[in-house]
Design a protein around this motif. Structure first.
Motif, short mmCIF file in Angstrom:
data_model
loop_
_atom_site.label_atom_id
_atom_site.label_comp_id
_atom_site.label_asym_id
_atom_site.label_seq_id
_atom_site.Cartn_x
_atom_site.Cartn_y
_atom_site.Cartn_z
N TRP A 112 0.84 -1.21 0.00
CA TRP A 112 0.00 0.00 0.00
C TRP A 112 0.87 1.26 0.00
CZ3 TRP A 112 -0.93 3.42 4.34
CH2 TRP A 112 -1.97 4.33 4.14
N LEU A 113 1.94 1.25 0.77
CA LEU A 113 2.86 2.39 0.77
C LEU A 113 3.44 2.65 -0.61
CD1 LEU A 113 4.98 1.87 4.04
CD2 LEU A 113 3.06 3.42 3.70
N ASN A 114 3.76 1.57 -1.33
CA ASN A 114 4.37 1.71 -2.65
C ASN A 114 3.48 2.43 -3.65
OD1 ASN A 114 6.87 0.58 -2.09
ND2 ASN A 114 6.20 -1.50 -2.57
N GLY B 233 1.12 10.69 -0.30
CA GLY B 233 1.40 12.01 -0.86
C GLY B 233 2.85 12.39 -0.87
N ALA B 234 3.74 11.41 -0.87
CA ALA B 234 5.19 11.68 -0.91
C ALA B 234 5.85 10.53 -1.66
CB ALA B 234 5.77 11.79 0.50
N PRO B 235 7.00 10.80 -2.29
CA PRO B 235 7.68 9.71 -3.00
C PRO B 235 8.14 8.61 -2.06
CG PRO B 235 9.07 11.66 -2.86
CD PRO B 235 7.71 12.07 -2.40
N VAL B 236 8.17 7.39 -2.58
CA VAL B 236 8.60 6.23 -1.80
C VAL B 236 9.95 5.78 -2.33
CG1 VAL B 236 8.08 3.85 -1.14
CG2 VAL B 236 6.22 5.52 -1.40
N TYR B 237 10.96 5.74 -1.44
CA TYR B 237 12.31 5.35 -1.84
C TYR B 237 12.57 3.91 -1.43
CZ TYR B 237 13.40 10.19 -2.99
OH TYR B 237 13.42 11.42 -3.57
N ARG B 238 13.20 3.16 -2.34
CA ARG B 238 13.49 1.76 -2.09
C ARG B 238 14.94 1.52 -1.69
NH1 ARG B 238 9.35 -1.35 -3.90
NH2 ARG B 238 10.25 -2.77 -2.39
N SER B 239 15.66 2.60 -1.39
CA SER B 239 17.03 2.47 -0.88
C SER B 239 17.27 3.56 0.16
CB SER B 239 18.06 2.57 -2.00
OG SER B 239 18.26 3.90 -2.39
N VAL B 240 18.05 3.22 1.17
CA VAL B 240 18.35 4.18 2.23
C VAL B 240 19.14 5.36 1.69
CG1 VAL B 240 19.65 4.50 4.38
CG2 VAL B 240 18.27 2.43 4.04
N GLN B 241 20.07 5.10 0.78
CA GLN B 241 20.91 6.16 0.23
C GLN B 241 20.06 7.22 -0.48
OE1 GLN B 241 21.38 2.91 -0.18
NE2 GLN B 241 23.25 2.54 1.01
N ARG C 34 9.80 10.80 6.42
CA ARG C 34 10.27 12.13 6.80
C ARG C 34 9.27 13.15 6.26
NH1 ARG C 34 14.82 11.94 4.29
NH2 ARG C 34 13.90 12.72 2.37
N PHE C 35 8.68 13.92 7.17
CA PHE C 35 7.74 14.96 6.79
C PHE C 35 8.06 16.22 7.57
CE2 PHE C 35 5.53 11.69 4.66
CZ PHE C 35 4.55 12.26 3.85
N ASN C 36 8.21 17.30 6.87
CA ASN C 36 8.50 18.60 7.49
C ASN C 36 9.72 18.50 8.41
OD1 ASN C 36 8.09 21.35 7.94
ND2 ASN C 36 6.72 20.99 9.68
N ALA D 236 9.23 12.30 2.32
CA ALA D 236 9.51 11.03 1.64
C ALA D 236 9.22 9.87 2.57
CB ALA D 236 10.96 10.98 1.16
N VAL D 237 9.00 8.70 1.96
CA VAL D 237 8.77 7.46 2.70
C VAL D 237 9.86 6.47 2.30
CG1 VAL D 237 7.20 5.51 3.05
CG2 VAL D 237 6.27 7.83 2.77
N LEU D 238 10.41 5.79 3.29
CA LEU D 238 11.40 4.75 3.04
C LEU D 238 10.71 3.39 3.11
CD1 LEU D 238 14.38 3.81 2.72
CD2 LEU D 238 14.53 3.82 5.22
N ASN D 239 10.87 2.59 2.07
CA ASN D 239 10.24 1.28 2.06
C ASN D 239 11.26 0.23 1.64
OD1 ASN D 239 8.41 -0.77 2.25
ND2 ASN D 239 7.07 -0.07 0.60
N VAL D 240 11.98 -0.26 2.62
CA VAL D 240 12.96 -1.33 2.41
C VAL D 240 12.60 -2.48 3.34
CG1 VAL D 240 14.81 0.19 1.61
CG2 VAL D 240 14.55 -0.22 4.06
N SER D 241 13.43 -3.49 3.40
CA SER D 241 13.11 -4.64 4.26
C SER D 241 13.10 -4.24 5.73
CB SER D 241 14.13 -5.76 4.04
OG SER D 241 15.40 -5.38 4.56
N ASP D 242 12.42 -5.05 6.55
CA ASP D 242 12.38 -4.78 8.00
C ASP D 242 13.79 -4.73 8.57
OD1 ASP D 242 9.69 -4.94 7.62
OD2 ASP D 242 9.35 -6.65 8.93
N GLU D 243 14.67 -5.61 8.09
CA GLU D 243 16.04 -5.65 8.60
C GLU D 243 16.79 -4.37 8.24
OE1 GLU D 243 19.27 -6.97 10.65
OE2 GLU D 243 17.26 -7.87 10.59
#
Length: 266
Positions: free
Chosen positions: A125-127, A132-140, A179-181, A149-156
């Motif tokens: 659902w986040l993806n 209302g913010a981009p979803v990043y698939r890498s921490v970098q 991360r918001f505001n 922005a939203v970070l969506n990587v593995s739980d680990e």
């Protein structure tokens, strides 16, 4: 009760809560697990030859063992124990032979329990970028941006991220980082389908996460832990979950349906 928790309770009791919640947790019909033809042939061969050790080893290649027995997990995690414990192997194999090959394969292909489908649904659902913010698939990439922005990587990976930047010390991975505001929001997401037992443990697990210390000296930003919980906890009844909500207004526990509104309120 926290204001966001109160809003979640009101939503659940006054609106089409379950209809809306299906957008986050679209539980699909329980489809049967696939068994590859090769493994199926191996199982049938060892069954017909009454080769108990190899039969059990072949069955361990599948996600689901056809019988529930307290000794099965040990054998699965230590294959050498199969040869060293012939009585246990023969006892378990005896139950398998009584079942017959058709029932064995049927049991092994039984669908996943509904609660086991929940894990990836929230992140799926986040993806969709519904927050209302981009979803990043890498921490970098996530850290390279400074906007919402939203970070969506593995739980680990989430756990390592929170450990390094926020001093998070639990062994349990996280479900949500955003991360918001210039404020970081971290937490767990769970759909509690009933009261008691495992579901109460799931609730306790989420509470343990949001009550853990999160300190961001390196980034110099505020970190807010939240529990994104949905399900029966918002039913107004005298039970452990609802009573906890009433007595802990210092903790942010809210429905995923209010998550976007919460993030943009920061």
């Amino acid at each position: 009760m926290n204001i966001w928790t109160q809003m979640s309770v009101e939503f659940a009791n006054q609106r089409n809560y379950l209809d809306e919640l299906f957008k986050i947790y679209p539980i699909s019909p329980n489809l049967h697990r696939d068994i590859s033809p090769d493994i199926s042939k191996q199982i049938e061969k060892h069954f017909n030859n009454r080769n108990s050790q190899e039969l059990i080893k072949s069955l361990f290649k599948l996600d689901l063992f056809p019988i529930k027995d307290s000794y099965v997990a040990y054998l699965k995690r230590d294959f050498s124990s199969i040869a060293r414990n012939p009585n246990t192997v023969n006892r378990i194999a005896g139950m398998l032979y009584e079942m017959g090959i058709d029932e064995i394969l049927e049991k092994c292909s039984m669908p996943k329990e509904t609660n086991r489908q929940m894990g990836p649904l929230f992140k799926n659902w986040l993806n969709k970028e519904t927050l209302g913010a981009p979803v990043y698939r890498s921490v970098q990439s996530f850290l390279a941006d400074s906007d919402n922005a939203v970070l969506n990587v593995s739980d680990e990976e989430m756990k390592r991220f929170a450990n390094k930047l926020f001093g998070y010390t639990r062994e349990k991975g996280l479900d949500f980082v955003a991360r918001f505001n210039n404020t970081y929001v971290v937490g767990e997401a769970k759909f509690l389908t009933d009261f008691g037992g495992h579901q109460n443990a799931q609730f306790d697990d989420a509470v343990s996460t949001i009550t853990s210390p999160f300190i961001s000296k390196e980034l110099g930003v505020k970190v807010i832990p939240i529990a994104i919980l949905d399900g029966v906890l918002y039913i107004k009844k005298d039970n452990k979950l609802y009573n906890y909500l009433k007595n802990h207004d210092e903790q942010i526990i809210l429905s995923g349906l209010l998550l976007r509104e919460f993030l943009f309120s920061l």
